[in-house]
Design a protein around this motif. Structure first.
Motif, PDB file in Angstrom:
ATOM      1  N   ASP A   1      -1.876  -0.875  -4.933  1.00 25.58           N
ATOM      2  CA  ASP A   1      -2.895  -1.509  -4.786  1.00 25.58           C
ATOM      3  C   ASP A   1      -3.079  -2.265  -6.639  1.00 25.58           C
ATOM      4  O   ASP A   1      -2.497  -2.169  -7.166  1.00 25.58           O
ATOM      5  N   GLY A   2      -2.954  -3.976  -5.887  1.00 25.16           N
ATOM      6  CA  GLY A   2      -3.226  -5.059  -7.032  1.00 25.16           C
ATOM      7  C   GLY A   2      -1.982  -5.222  -7.163  1.00 25.16           C
ATOM      8  O   GLY A   2      -1.415  -5.843  -8.600  1.00 25.16           O
ATOM      9  N   ALA A   3      -0.711  -5.137  -6.968  1.00 26.26           N
ATOM     10  CA  ALA A   3       0.794  -5.153  -7.341  1.00 26.26           C
ATOM     11  C   ALA A   3       0.914  -6.381  -7.565  1.00 26.26           C
ATOM     12  O   ALA A   3       0.867  -7.718  -6.682  1.00 26.26           O
ATOM     13  N   LEU A   4       1.109  -6.869  -8.722  1.00 25.84           N
ATOM     14  CA  LEU A   4       1.448  -8.482  -8.930  1.00 25.84           C
ATOM     15  C   LEU A   4       2.917  -9.041  -8.197  1.00 25.84           C
ATOM     16  O   LEU A   4       3.788  -7.953  -7.497  1.00 25.84           O
TER      17      LEU A   4
ATOM     18  N   LEU B   1      14.261  -0.377  -1.190  1.00 24.82           N
ATOM     19  CA  LEU B   1      13.060  -0.414  -1.695  1.00 24.82           C
ATOM     20  C   LEU B   1      12.642  -1.270  -0.332  1.00 24.82           C
ATOM     21  O   LEU B   1      11.680  -1.025   0.153  1.00 24.82           O
ATOM     22  N   ARG B   2      12.846  -2.078  -0.490  1.00 28.07           N
ATOM     23  CA  ARG B   2      12.224  -3.708   0.773  1.00 28.07           C
ATOM     24  C   ARG B   2      12.402  -2.937   2.086  1.00 28.07           C
ATOM     25  O   ARG B   2      11.744  -2.753   2.737  1.00 28.07           O
TER      26      ARG B   2
ATOM     27  N   ALA C   1       5.744  -0.607  -8.472  1.00 30.69           N
ATOM     28  CA  ALA C   1       5.725  -2.715  -7.350  1.00 30.69           C
ATOM     29  C   ALA C   1       7.039  -3.023  -7.821  1.00 30.69           C
ATOM     30  O   ALA C   1       7.531  -3.919  -6.532  1.00 30.69           O
ATOM     31  N   GLN C   2       7.238  -3.859  -9.044  1.00 30.66           N
ATOM     32  CA  GLN C   2       8.109  -5.014  -9.621  1.00 30.66           C
ATOM     33  C   GLN C   2       9.749  -4.862  -8.675  1.00 30.66           C
ATOM     34  O   GLN C   2      10.790  -5.218  -8.474  1.00 30.66           O
ATOM     35  N   THR C   3      10.188  -3.496  -9.191  1.00 32.71           N
ATOM     36  CA  THR C   3      11.116  -2.561  -8.341  1.00 32.71           C
ATOM     37  C   THR C   3      11.613  -2.543  -6.541  1.00 32.71           C
ATOM     38  O   THR C   3      12.624  -3.016  -6.334  1.00 32.71           O
TER      39      THR C   3
END
Length: 344
Positions: A328-331, A315-316, A306-308
């Motif tokens: 789900d729940g990614a910070l 990826l964006r 998720a951070q990557t």
């Protein structure tokens, strides 16, 4: 409160006794690791047993790769992979609130076969590497990876002892982790004045073992002051990452850091030591108190992915196009370390 000291330099720790010392010797080193992790989040490691020849071979391989024509490097562009391996051109990676990075990179991780069922099922971080067609490159890089990965296993056992657990406590979480090695290249930039090479961030894994070739790394102390962390001969830099901060419920700190003022050519080789993709990381019970309630658990690989996905352009773009979704729940980015505590 831990992790907020106004340190002005990084501690130096000889970890040789972790490798060949007595139980008492290992306990002394473990205490030093724990103290550094609580109060600084960064440290220099000496006595690692990794010789300069291995580092020199890696640097030579990296220099040959980055000297290739751009089109040849783009033949292994990271955006061509499905498991985040390959060449990262300048501007591909952008951290929270940061501008375009003045760097290029080559990223690899633990080599798994192309018929690994997790890779075939679409795991975003596991599988084979995307190697360039460059004689001797794979061998030199793989040798360095293997040596520093084993060093990571040793250090993780030291941290287990520092937490009052058996040395082997974390071993079963480290079987085939997506521990990434980055070959980072900062080209000469004589016009660079206080320009960020890497934006301020924490690392997403358990810890990072870094070998830089020149100054540029800065570490944020608890007073909000950036502290230089120049290379030390025969030493590696180690910094705590998000997962050890979470496992200790903030007792260990994932210290915010950045690279800046890079005018001359510089290489940097971080090994981001992770645990297995599906590892559920949650605060150990002894670090949970009424004053410090337990943070929400995370799945190590999902957090890393998720951070990557939020910091790499390719990826964006996939997220924006709907071809990829965050777990789900990614910070959000910058959810750990001093900047998160300060609300920055």
């Amino acid at each position: 409160m831990t992790g907020t000291t106004d340190f002005s330099a990084l501690p130096v720790i000889d970890i040789g006794p972790l490798i060949h010392g007595s139980d008492d010797d290992r306990a002394v080193v473990a205490a030093q690791l724990g103290d550094a992790a609580r109060n600084v989040g960064f440290m220099y490691l000496t006595g690692t047993g990794i010789g300069q020849r291995l580092v020199d071979s890696l640097r030579a391989a990296a220099a040959r790769f980055f000297a290739l024509p751009f089109d040849e490097k783009m033949a292994v562009y990271i955006g061509n992979s499905t498991n985040h391996r390959g060449y990262v051109p300048e501007g591909e990676e952008v951290f929270a609130g940061g501008g375009v990075d003045k760097k290029e990179a080559y990223d690899l991780s633990l080599e798994l076969p192309a018929d690994d069922p997790r890779y075939l099922a679409g795991n975003p971080l596991l599988g084979p590497n995307q190697w360039p067609d460059l004689p001797g490159f794979t061998e030199a890089v793989s040798a360095y990876y293997s040596a520093v990965f084993e060093l990571g296993r040793t250090v993780l056992r030291g941290f287990a002892l520092a937490l009052g657990r058996p040395a082997t406590y974390f071993d079963h979480y480290v079987t085939e982790p997506p521990s990434q090695l980055r070959l980072l290249h900062y080209p000469e930039d004589l016009d660079a004045v206080d320009r960020l090479g890497i934006g301020a961030h924490t690392d997403y894994e358990c810890f990072t073992i870094l070998k830089p070739t020149a100054p540029g790394l800065e570490v944020l102390n608890g007073a909000g002051v950036w502290i230089d962390a120049p290379p030390v001969p025969d030493a590696f830099v180690l910094n705590i990452g998000d997962m050890l901060e979470l496992w200790t419920n903030g007792e260990f700190v994932a210290t915010t850091h950045r690279v800046r003022k890079v005018t001359s050519e510089r290489y940097s080789f971080p090994l981001f030591f992770s645990v297995d993709y599906d590892t559920v990381v949650e605060p150990l019970p002894e670090f949970v108190t009424p004053e410090r309630p337990a943070r929400a658990p995370l799945i190590a690989g999902e957090h890393l992915h998720a951070q990557t996905a939020q910091s790499f352009t390719y990826l964006r773009n996939r997220l924006a196009e709907g071809d990829l979704r965050l777990p789900d729940g990614a910070l959000a980015l910058s959810s750990f370390g001093h900047t998160a505590r300060l609300g920055a």
